[in-house]
Design a protein around this motif. Sequence first.
Motif, short mmCIF file in Angstrom:
data_model
loop_
_atom_site.label_atom_id
_atom_site.label_comp_id
_atom_site.label_asym_id
_atom_site.label_seq_id
_atom_site.Cartn_x
_atom_site.Cartn_y
_atom_site.Cartn_z
N ILE A 34 0.75 -1.11 0.09
CA ILE A 34 0.02 -0.06 -0.04
C ILE A 34 0.98 1.39 0.10
O ILE A 34 0.66 1.99 -0.81
N ILE A 35 1.76 1.37 1.19
CA ILE A 35 2.41 2.78 1.31
C ILE A 35 3.83 2.71 0.51
O ILE A 35 4.31 3.45 0.05
N PHE A 36 4.50 1.65 0.92
CA PHE A 36 5.94 1.60 0.50
C PHE A 36 6.16 0.38 -0.47
O PHE A 36 6.94 -0.57 -0.36
N PRO A 37 5.79 0.67 -1.78
CA PRO A 37 5.75 -0.35 -2.67
C PRO A 37 7.44 -0.41 -3.36
O PRO A 37 7.77 -1.39 -3.70
N ASN A 38 8.30 0.56 -2.98
CA ASN A 38 9.62 0.48 -3.31
C ASN A 38 10.61 0.07 -2.04
O ASN A 38 11.72 0.23 -2.20
N GLY A 39 9.87 -0.33 -1.03
CA GLY A 39 10.68 -0.64 0.20
C GLY A 39 10.89 0.66 1.10
O GLY A 39 10.96 1.76 0.59
N ALA A 40 11.45 0.44 2.13
CA ALA A 40 11.89 1.54 2.98
C ALA A 40 12.77 0.89 4.32
O ALA A 40 12.57 -0.40 4.47
N PRO A 41 13.41 1.64 4.95
CA PRO A 41 14.10 0.94 5.91
C PRO A 41 12.99 0.64 7.10
O PRO A 41 12.16 1.13 7.26
N ARG A 42 13.79 -0.53 7.72
CA ARG A 42 12.95 -1.41 8.73
C ARG A 42 12.29 -0.52 9.63
O ARG A 42 11.03 -0.51 10.10
N GLY A 43 13.02 0.71 10.34
CA GLY A 43 12.25 1.26 11.48
C GLY A 43 10.98 2.27 10.68
O GLY A 43 10.33 2.65 11.93
N VAL A 44 11.21 2.47 9.44
CA VAL A 44 9.94 3.63 9.06
C VAL A 44 8.57 2.82 9.03
O VAL A 44 7.82 3.36 9.65
N TYR A 45 8.61 1.42 8.76
CA TYR A 45 7.49 0.76 9.04
C TYR A 45 6.67 0.96 10.42
O TYR A 45 5.42 1.17 10.32
N TYR A 46 7.44 0.71 11.45
CA TYR A 46 6.93 0.44 12.71
C TYR A 46 6.59 1.80 13.09
O TYR A 46 5.69 2.04 13.74
N ASN A 47 7.56 2.82 12.62
CA ASN A 47 7.08 4.16 13.15
C ASN A 47 5.87 4.71 12.47
O ASN A 47 5.08 5.45 13.12
N TYR A 48 5.56 4.35 11.15
CA TYR A 48 4.41 4.65 10.58
C TYR A 48 3.31 4.11 11.09
O TYR A 48 2.33 4.90 11.58
N TYR A 49 3.51 2.73 11.58
CA TYR A 49 2.36 2.03 12.52
C TYR A 49 2.16 2.82 13.76
O TYR A 49 1.11 3.24 14.06
N THR A 50 3.12 3.02 14.57
CA THR A 50 2.73 3.73 16.02
C THR A 50 2.58 4.99 15.90
O THR A 50 1.50 5.44 16.67
N ASN A 51 2.81 5.79 14.96
CA ASN A 51 2.21 7.12 14.91
C ASN A 51 0.78 7.30 14.47
O ASN A 51 0.24 8.29 14.64
N ARG A 52 0.39 6.19 13.82
CA ARG A 52 -0.92 6.40 13.45
C ARG A 52 -1.93 5.31 14.02
O ARG A 52 -3.29 5.13 13.73
N SER A 53 -1.57 4.52 14.96
CA SER A 53 -2.33 3.54 15.86
C SER A 53 -2.89 3.88 16.94
O SER A 53 -3.68 3.40 17.56
N ASN A 54 -2.56 5.24 17.25
CA ASN A 54 -3.11 5.80 18.51
C ASN A 54 -4.52 6.54 18.21
O ASN A 54 -5.14 6.76 17.47
#
Length: 54
Positions: A34-54
């Motif tokens: 959905i968001i990172f079709p070209n990939g991203a550094p590992r920490g970016v994914y979890y940060n994206y999740y935690t910033n939006r799961s609140n």
Amino acid sequence: MSSLELRALKEIKGNKGLNRDDFYAKLKPSLDEIIFPNGAPRGVYYNYYTNRSN
């Protein structure tokens, strides 16, 4: 907000409270598509999740 971002938020809101390992097992494939079709550094994914799961 794009339809892809809304789709990602729906996935995230449906999977609140995951620890890092569970997050990568359950949601990383969806976020790759959905968001990172070209990939991203590992920490970016979890940060994206935690910033939006609140």
